[in-house]
Design an enzyme around this catalytic site. Structure first.
Site, PDB file in Angstrom:
ATOM      1  N   GLU A 191      -4.810   7.826   7.038  1.00  0.00           N
ATOM      2  CA  GLU A 191      -3.838   8.913   7.109  1.00  0.00           C
ATOM      3  C   GLU A 191      -4.451  10.147   6.452  1.00  0.00           C
ATOM      4  O   GLU A 191      -5.014  10.042   5.358  1.00  0.00           O
ATOM      5  CB  GLU A 191      -2.568   8.474   6.356  1.00  0.00           C
ATOM      6  N   ARG A 212       3.816  -3.194  17.440  1.00  0.00           N
ATOM      7  CA  ARG A 212       4.544  -3.091  16.184  1.00  0.00           C
ATOM      8  C   ARG A 212       4.491  -4.465  15.546  1.00  0.00           C
ATOM      9  O   ARG A 212       5.458  -5.222  15.582  1.00  0.00           O
ATOM     10  CB  ARG A 212       5.982  -2.629  16.453  1.00  0.00           C
ATOM     11  N   LYS A 227       7.183  -1.477   6.708  1.00  0.00           N
ATOM     12  CA  LYS A 227       7.279  -0.282   5.865  1.00  0.00           C
ATOM     13  C   LYS A 227       8.631  -0.220   5.150  1.00  0.00           C
ATOM     14  O   LYS A 227       9.642  -0.706   5.664  1.00  0.00           O
ATOM     15  CB  LYS A 227       7.060   0.983   6.684  1.00  0.00           C
ATOM     16  N   LYS A 265       2.513   4.404   1.268  1.00  0.00           N
ATOM     17  CA  LYS A 265       2.781   4.985   2.583  1.00  0.00           C
ATOM     18  C   LYS A 265       2.714   6.498   2.433  1.00  0.00           C
ATOM     19  O   LYS A 265       3.500   7.085   1.692  1.00  0.00           O
ATOM     20  CB  LYS A 265       4.138   4.560   3.124  1.00  0.00           C
ATOM     21  N   ARG A 314      -2.598   9.124  16.643  1.00  0.00           N
ATOM     22  CA  ARG A 314      -1.866   7.937  17.086  1.00  0.00           C
ATOM     23  C   ARG A 314      -1.827   7.819  18.595  1.00  0.00           C
ATOM     24  O   ARG A 314      -1.852   6.728  19.141  1.00  0.00           O
ATOM     25  CB  ARG A 314      -0.433   7.997  16.547  1.00  0.00           C
ATOM     26  N   ARG A 357      -1.557  10.125  11.123  1.00  0.00           N
ATOM     27  CA  ARG A 357      -2.374   8.926  11.310  1.00  0.00           C
ATOM     28  C   ARG A 357      -3.706   9.307  11.952  1.00  0.00           C
ATOM     29  O   ARG A 357      -3.714  10.057  12.930  1.00  0.00           O
ATOM     30  CB  ARG A 357      -1.607   7.947  12.204  1.00  0.00           C
ATOM     31  N   GLU A 405       0.843  -1.206   0.000  1.00  0.00           N
ATOM     32  CA  GLU A 405       0.000   0.000   0.000  1.00  0.00           C
ATOM     33  C   GLU A 405       0.870   1.244   0.000  1.00  0.00           C
ATOM     34  O   GLU A 405       1.979   1.232   0.532  1.00  0.00           O
ATOM     35  CB  GLU A 405      -0.889   0.029   1.251  1.00  0.00           C
ATOM     36  N   PHE A 414      -6.871   2.846   5.111  1.00  0.00           N
ATOM     37  CA  PHE A 414      -6.233   1.583   4.718  1.00  0.00           C
ATOM     38  C   PHE A 414      -6.674   0.400   5.569  1.00  0.00           C
ATOM     39  O   PHE A 414      -6.215  -0.717   5.362  1.00  0.00           O
ATOM     40  CB  PHE A 414      -4.704   1.703   4.725  1.00  0.00           C
TER      41      PHE A 414
END
Length: 507
Positions: free
Chosen positions: A259, A371, A377, A210, A230, A215, A208, A299
DNA sequence: TTCCGACAGTGGGGTCGCAAT
DNA sequence: ATTGCGACCCCACTATCGGAA
């Protein structure tokens, strides 16, 4: 008592083993009163029930002498912190300082040390959220996975922990995803390139765009919309475009992850600074949306039409997203097992001016607040050979070591060096020891308590994400996310990169 | 016995709002 | 009008422990 927490914190800090830290924390939690459990869990994981109280490092200077006998209870401290937070308006700085003085006068030296670290935001006991989850589980005698699950849905460990201590597993199972209450967003790991990212995911990946913006987590219940960042701050009022977009969706019970970013009229992204400025401006929103409109790229879907999707695989959540949200509001995505195809997609994203890609495993659930290994990423990386102009003494585990480096590029016209920023990243313990010795021997010029200036001779290879306009540095530009790759003892300062080559990257 | 996932720690540049100067 | 502080937006990287392999 506050002194119990201060002692526990000291014991936690003194034990390197995580299991021992968990043991100390669990022991404290097992004897805390129910009405103080939330405060204890918050403090011992480095947080305040008030979240922020408007007290920082400056207000914590000049702490008064401690008292000899510990009498402070958690409820007393909590009450005082709430009074400090409540002070606003003219005269508030002095009033806060006075209340902070009152707070520190009322506790012993050991308690002062604990409160200083807590309010300063640097608990430095080697235990925060992650360790506290385990400690809560042990003290309440429930599986850690149950605590984590509840935390995912509630987003605030002190509340979850207190519930676990009083109500056990049954109380934890009472936590549900609630529209209007934010969930800690899932974060991504990183990889140096697309093939490496895809390999990490086992081959098949969803790639996707970035987007280099802010966020957002958008909640809608009926016609009520809330948008969170976030860190779960509410920014609904600052993003009316997003509110309208979510209101226009055909489903009225929904939680989306995405985003927001300011795009130029031609569709290319504005620099991050422009988006950040727009989103954090609370006044004049009506005028700002004319000059700097925001776009949103969703997303992920955490909830659609009343159904929680967190535990579903990525591919199914994305299907739900696509079936509810118009394509122009969704981050473009390509599912492939072919690294070659992935690299082409990456190149296309960059050509459009975006930051990179996020590769996602189609099979992983939404790992809220973690995470997760399911998201990786990839961003391009620049490097430069720069000259060290100075070094700053480190804090904490870097105390006594020269740590943070001032970086300069060569100005071919003057022969001088132009500072572009600092970095402390990428340094191993060995390198820290080496550079401390080396730079002290190279010290030159006016040094103060924190900064040691050195002769501009040492060349260091630095990686960074990009160059941004800077209101602070003399060249008008600064490096974004600079980190040390290696020293270049084979190069002289005259061989370092010039400000001109840096300026080319500013475009 | 070795490997690796998760955590904590150490700080970076930039922006805003607000209070003080 | 300007300055300083606090909060928060973006963030990379290393060391360490302890469970997984």
């Amino acid at each position: 008592m506050l002194i119990d927490l201060a002692r526990t914190s000291a014991a936690v800090a003194a034990s390197p083993a995580r299991l021992a830290k968990i043991g100390h924390l669990a022991e404290l939690l097992s004897r805390v009163e129910p009405d103080e459990a939330e405060i204890a869990i918050a403090y011992l994981s480095g947080e305040l029930p008030q979240r922020q109280i408007g007290v920082g490092w400056r207000t914590l200077q000049d702490i008064p002498e401690p008292r000899q006998v510990a009498t402070a209870t958690l409820c007393q401290i909590d009450g005082l912190l709430s009074r400090i937070k409540a002070r606003t308006g003219p005269g508030s700085q002095a009033a806060r300082k006075e209340l902070v003085g009152e707070l520190f006068r009322s506790v012993t030296r050991q308690e002062q040390s604990f409160l200083l670290r807590l309010l300063g935001g640097e608990l430095r006991q080697g235990a925060l959220h992650g360790v506290m989850v385990e400690a809560v589980a042990r003290a309440a005698d429930v599986p850690a996975a149950e605590v984590r699950r509840a935390l995912t849905l509630r987003g605030w460990l002190p509340a979850v922990g207190a519930a676990a201590l009083t109500g056990g597993v049954a109380a934890l199972r009472d936590f549900h995803l609630e529209v209007g209450r934010p969930v800690a967003p899932m974060l991504a790991q990183s990889a140096p390139n697309v093939p490496a990212a895809m390999e990490k995911l086992g081959g098949l990946a969803a790639l996707e765009w970035k987007i280099d913006g802010i966020r957002v987590q958008a909640h809608r219940s009926g016609t009520e919309i809330r948008v969170f960042t976030r860190t779960l701050d509410d920014i609904t009022a600052q993003v009316p475009e997003l509110v309208e977009a979510v209101l226009a969706l055909p489903v009225d019970d929904i939680v989306l992850d995405g985003e927001v970013i300011a795009l130029r009229p031609d569709g290319r992204p504005e620099p991050f600074q422009v988006t950040a400025s727009r989103v954090s401006s609370k006044t004049d929103t009506a005028r700002l949306r004319e000059t700097t409109p925001l776009s949103v790229f969703f997303f992920d879907a955490l909830r659609v039409g009343g159904a929680d999707l967190l535990d579903l695989p990525d591919s199914e959540r994305h299907e739900a997203l696509v079936s509810t949200v118009p394509a122009e509001l969704i981050a473009p995505r390509l599912v492939t097992a072919d690294p070659e195809e992935g690299m082409t997609f990456f190149a296309q994203v960059l050509r459009r001016g975006h930051e990179g890609v996020v590769a996602k495993s189609p099979t992983t659930p939404y790992a809220a607040g973690r995470r997760g290994a399911g998201w990786v990423k990839v961003k391009p990386r620049h490097t430069l050979d720069l000259v060290v102009l100075a070094a700053e003494w480190g804090h904490g585990r870097r105390e006594g070591k020269l740590s943070n480096l001032h970086l300069g590029a060569r100005d071919p016209r003057s022969g001088d060096f132009v500072m572009l920023g600092k970095t402390f990243k990428g340094l191993t313990d060995e390198l820290l020891a080496w550079q401390t010795e080396r730079f002290l021997a190279m010290a030159d010029g006016p040094s103060d308590e924190w900064v040691v200036r050195v002769r501009p001779e040492m060349v260091v290879e630095v990686a960074f994400d990009g160059v941004q306009r800077s209101p602070r540095y003399p060249g008008g530009m600064a490096l974004r996310f600079a980190r040390v790759l290696r020293y270049r003892p084979d190069k002289r300062a005259e061989d370092a990169d010039t400000v001109d080559s840096v300026r080319e990257l500013l475009l």
